[in-house]
Scaffold this motif. Structure first.
Motif, mmCIF file in Angstrom:
data_model
loop_
_atom_site.group_PDB
_atom_site.id
_atom_site.type_symbol
_atom_site.label_atom_id
_atom_site.label_comp_id
_atom_site.label_asym_id
_atom_site.label_seq_id
_atom_site.Cartn_x
_atom_site.Cartn_y
_atom_site.Cartn_z
ATOM 1 N N TYR A 151 23.266 63.504 -106.889
ATOM 2 C CA TYR A 151 22.206 64.143 -107.645
ATOM 3 C C TYR A 151 21.556 63.182 -108.632
ATOM 4 O O TYR A 151 22.245 62.431 -109.312
ATOM 5 C CB TYR A 151 22.768 65.348 -108.402
ATOM 6 N N SER A 152 20.262 63.236 -108.693
ATOM 7 C CA SER A 152 19.587 62.320 -109.609
ATOM 8 C C SER A 152 18.192 62.806 -109.979
ATOM 9 O O SER A 152 17.569 63.583 -109.273
ATOM 10 C CB SER A 152 19.501 60.934 -108.985
ATOM 11 N N VAL A 153 17.751 62.325 -111.107
ATOM 12 C CA VAL A 153 16.397 62.599 -111.574
ATOM 13 C C VAL A 153 15.825 61.254 -111.989
ATOM 14 O O VAL A 153 16.458 60.529 -112.756
ATOM 15 C CB VAL A 153 16.405 63.517 -112.814
ATOM 16 N N GLU A 154 14.688 60.915 -111.481
ATOM 17 C CA GLU A 154 14.110 59.660 -111.950
ATOM 18 C C GLU A 154 12.597 59.654 -111.851
ATOM 19 O O GLU A 154 11.986 60.412 -111.109
ATOM 20 C CB GLU A 154 14.697 58.459 -111.214
ATOM 21 N N ALA A 155 12.009 58.787 -112.632
ATOM 22 C CA ALA A 155 10.572 58.626 -112.587
ATOM 23 C C ALA A 155 10.225 57.678 -111.444
ATOM 24 O O ALA A 155 11.068 56.940 -110.952
ATOM 25 C CB ALA A 155 10.075 58.075 -113.908
ATOM 26 N N ASP A 156 9.003 57.708 -111.041
ATOM 27 C CA ASP A 156 8.567 56.881 -109.921
ATOM 28 C C ASP A 156 8.280 55.461 -110.418
ATOM 29 O O ASP A 156 7.146 55.085 -110.679
ATOM 30 C CB ASP A 156 7.304 57.502 -109.312
ATOM 31 N N HIS A 157 9.351 54.688 -110.516
ATOM 32 C CA HIS A 157 9.217 53.372 -111.137
ATOM 33 C C HIS A 157 8.448 52.363 -110.294
ATOM 34 O O HIS A 157 7.800 51.480 -110.834
ATOM 35 C CB HIS A 157 10.588 52.822 -111.500
ATOM 36 N N TYR A 158 8.529 52.510 -108.996
ATOM 37 C CA TYR A 158 7.757 51.594 -108.158
ATOM 38 C C TYR A 158 6.278 51.755 -108.498
ATOM 39 O O TYR A 158 5.574 50.792 -108.775
ATOM 40 C CB TYR A 158 8.011 51.885 -106.678
ATOM 41 N N LYS A 159 5.855 52.994 -108.533
ATOM 42 C CA LYS A 159 4.464 53.267 -108.901
ATOM 43 C C LYS A 159 4.160 52.737 -110.304
ATOM 44 O O LYS A 159 3.096 52.178 -110.542
ATOM 45 C CB LYS A 159 4.193 54.766 -108.863
ATOM 46 N N GLY A 160 5.100 52.902 -111.200
ATOM 47 C CA GLY A 160 4.917 52.407 -112.560
ATOM 48 C C GLY A 160 4.630 50.917 -112.575
ATOM 49 O O GLY A 160 3.726 50.444 -113.266
ATOM 50 N N GLY A 161 5.393 50.193 -111.789
ATOM 51 C CA GLY A 161 5.191 48.744 -111.702
ATOM 52 C C GLY A 161 3.820 48.410 -111.133
ATOM 53 O O GLY A 161 3.127 47.499 -111.593
ATOM 54 N N VAL A 162 3.435 49.176 -110.120
ATOM 55 C CA VAL A 162 2.113 48.970 -109.515
ATOM 56 C C VAL A 162 1.026 49.182 -110.577
ATOM 57 O O VAL A 162 0.096 48.372 -110.695
ATOM 58 C CB VAL A 162 1.904 49.943 -108.334
ATOM 59 N N LEU A 163 1.179 50.239 -111.352
ATOM 60 C CA LEU A 163 0.181 50.543 -112.383
ATOM 61 C C LEU A 163 0.069 49.412 -113.407
ATOM 62 O O LEU A 163 -1.028 49.044 -113.829
ATOM 63 C CB LEU A 163 0.537 51.851 -113.099
ATOM 64 N N GLN A 164 1.219 48.877 -113.785
ATOM 65 C CA GLN A 164 1.208 47.766 -114.740
ATOM 66 C C GLN A 164 0.410 46.588 -114.189
ATOM 67 O O GLN A 164 -0.449 46.024 -114.876
ATOM 68 C CB GLN A 164 2.641 47.294 -115.021
ATOM 69 N N ALA A 165 0.705 46.235 -112.956
ATOM 70 C CA ALA A 165 0.043 45.069 -112.343
ATOM 71 C C ALA A 165 -1.447 45.319 -112.156
ATOM 72 O O ALA A 165 -2.287 44.496 -112.513
ATOM 73 C CB ALA A 165 0.702 44.755 -111.007
ATOM 74 N N GLU A 166 -1.766 46.489 -111.623
ATOM 75 C CA GLU A 166 -3.184 46.813 -111.386
ATOM 76 C C GLU A 166 -3.976 46.754 -112.677
ATOM 77 O O GLU A 166 -5.112 46.290 -112.711
ATOM 78 C CB GLU A 166 -3.302 48.211 -110.783
ATOM 79 N N CYS A 167 -3.362 47.238 -113.730
ATOM 80 C CA CYS A 167 -4.043 47.278 -115.017
ATOM 81 C C CYS A 167 -4.464 45.873 -115.450
ATOM 82 O O CYS A 167 -5.622 45.630 -115.795
ATOM 83 C CB CYS A 167 -3.123 47.918 -116.044
ATOM 84 N N LEU A 168 -3.540 44.938 -115.390
ATOM 85 C CA LEU A 168 -3.873 43.564 -115.796
ATOM 86 C C LEU A 168 -4.866 42.930 -114.836
ATOM 87 O O LEU A 168 -5.803 42.242 -115.245
ATOM 88 C CB LEU A 168 -2.606 42.711 -115.881
ATOM 89 N N LEU A 169 -4.653 43.170 -113.560
ATOM 90 C CA LEU A 169 -5.549 42.614 -112.541
ATOM 91 C C LEU A 169 -6.976 43.125 -112.761
ATOM 92 O O LEU A 169 -7.941 42.351 -112.766
ATOM 93 C CB LEU A 169 -5.048 43.045 -111.156
#
Lengths: 322, 322
Positions: A151-169
């Motif tokens: 059982y687990s609960v987590e945020a979508d960290h892969y997407k989070g990383g994508v958002l970080q990169a896209e933002c700077l790009l």
DNA sequence: GTGAAAGCGCTAACAA
DNA sequence: TTGTTAGCGCTTTCAC
């Protein structure tokens, strides 16, 4: 402190009847119920949790194991857990592992010895400790570490990383530094993967650097200057703020010279000057959901085994969006 | 999970002997002791805390009641308490009152029901709740609220307030705003008194403003501009940082136009730009001492009833020292 | 030195 | 519908 015996005497019934009345298990006549309630009232009786626990081998305590209580992100998570627990008559004991194996073990021991019903953990939880948990009857919900337990609960960290990169790009960065945390945490790993994948696809120049929480020093400043990065991705807001501070104290302008993006959206990120562009994780919700999942599980309800939560980019002033 | 019975059987003795051996109470032969220890080892036996607690009516749990776990100051205090407790074989349950009476009551109930040996509190703890605590056998150490209970640990807040005021005065401020917190907290009250006394003696112009944690908004900005303050004293660092952020986001230079001094010296105060001048409280030590005092008390040791700790000014860049 | 037995406050068969 | 009783795992008299 009044005991069940006192209540029984006061109400003129046996302890069994009082117990039945309190737990609404088995029959109890309406009139006796009233008498009992009155007795409870006058004696201000509260059942002794310890005795209950001893018999049932199940306390109403949920253990919460966190890697770092100094990080505001986790205190908000803790509040989410706590609120959800309290609403359902459970209590939370917070343990702080400092990412230290012995402390982790020690806390798990504590939780077991107190007959905790369940455990929510966001700490590392080493292999052997994990086995130790499984051998107990404690239910276990992982926060931010999908896949390793049932059982687990987590945020979508892969997407989070994508958002970080896209933002700077998107804001014109061509030479990026990615500061990442301990790769044993899958949450850090996934956000790094998301960022790297996006960066690679874009053809931008970038480098990665693994840093632990204490690690922001002058060596980093020298490196940033030497390599002339124009954008920095940080694995959390605490680090991002330290990096911005370091830069600013040394005459480097943010976002003029270097743009910075964080992760978490802790409270201070909005007040900081310049306010920090970051990926928002719904930390309170994360805690709540983990706790609700655990308690549902306890009650034998059907639950989703893996819950994934969305993240979003919060654009502020540490980046230069047009 | 192995019980004391299992150990007794394995070692070929009675449970009473095992118990005696474990608690080193009463006689037990050296050879039997060895056998017992071996049995404990092989069975990986750990005594059940719940059963112990039930019999002794004393758990090894210390309740820690905090007003706001989101404030880094308190997480550091909590760590101090926790470390001291763990070293001595105790455990800590953290409660977060949010300065809310019901939550406070609820936590005290929880602590009692779990037979906590003692309570360390930094929250308000209303009069009726205080009585409730006293009627239980829980020992009670107050953090930062000297005088209201028998035992307490607190920093010298009056001096802290003096230091804040002196700092601004020495740096040439002539028109000062003092932002103070909830006056029900004696720690806030004393630091305010120290500051006001110093300010009055100096003949400087100043005003006070009570603010709760959420309160930093544009009204404050307007007031600061209208009154043309050149110095602001804040009752803690969290507020100081919010105030600085507000100022900076609106083109007011710190420390050029307005100098700001905080209180606590939380971690982020040093990384902030400009780094925050503040009064340092030894928060970790505060927690440690409170916990040690409590445990000493439990063990019947002689303790000082009121412990006072020194504070000091940390001059950084949010003020203009020559 | 060691063991038998009572009891901490509660719950849950089982009888009545 | 209610009461009697055993027992959760441990500690502690009190005999032996």
């Amino acid at each position: 402190m009044a005991t069940i015996k006192d209540v029984a005497k006061e109400a003129g019934v046996s302890v069994a009847t009082v117990s039945r009345a309190m737990n609404s298990s088995g029959y109890v006549h309406e009139d006796t119920l009233k008498k009992i309630n009155r007795a409870i009232e006058t004696l201000k009786y509260k059942p002794n949790e310890t005795a209950r626990t001893l018999y049932k081998k199940q306390s109403k305590i949920i253990g919460l194991l966190l890697p770092d209580i100094s990080n505001p992100f986790f205190t908000v998570v803790a509040r989410g857990v706590e609120d959800a627990a309290l609403e359902r008559g459970f209590h939370v004991v917070i343990g702080n592992s400092d990412q230290n194996r012995d402390k982790e073990r020690q806390y798990i021991d504590t939780f077991r010895l107190h007959n905790c019903v369940g455990l929510i953990s966001s700490a590392l939880v080493w292999e052997d400790v994990l086995q130790y948990i499984q051998s107990s009857k404690m239910l276990h919900v992982m926060l931010d570490r999908i896949g390793e337990t049932e059982y687990s609960v987590e945020a979508d960290h892969y997407k989070g990383g994508v958002l970080q990169a896209e933002c700077l790009l998107d804001n014109g960065c061509k030479n990026i530094l990615v500061i990442n945390g301990n790769m044993k945490f899958s949450s850090f790993k996934h956000r790094l993967e998301g960022a790297i994948h996006t960066l690679e696809e874009s053809g931008a120049v970038f480098e990665t650097l693994e840093l632990n929480s204490e690690g922001v020093g002058h060596a980093l400043l020298d490196q940033i200057r030497y390599k002339a990065y124009d954008g920095i991705i940080c694995y959390n807001d605490l680090i991002a703020i330290q990096v911005m501070g370091l830069l600013q104290h040394n005459g480097v302008n943010v976002p003029g010279d270097v743009q910075v993006v964080g992760y978490d959206d802790i409270q201070i990120s909005a007040s900081y000057f310049p306010s920090l562009t970051t990926v928002r994780q719904p930390s309170y919700l994360l805690g709540r959901l983990a706790c609700e999942q655990l308690i549902d599980l306890l009650n034998g309800k059907q639950v989703r085994k893996e819950i994934k939560i969305d993240v979003s980019l919060v654009e502020r002033k540490s980046t230069r969006s047009e």
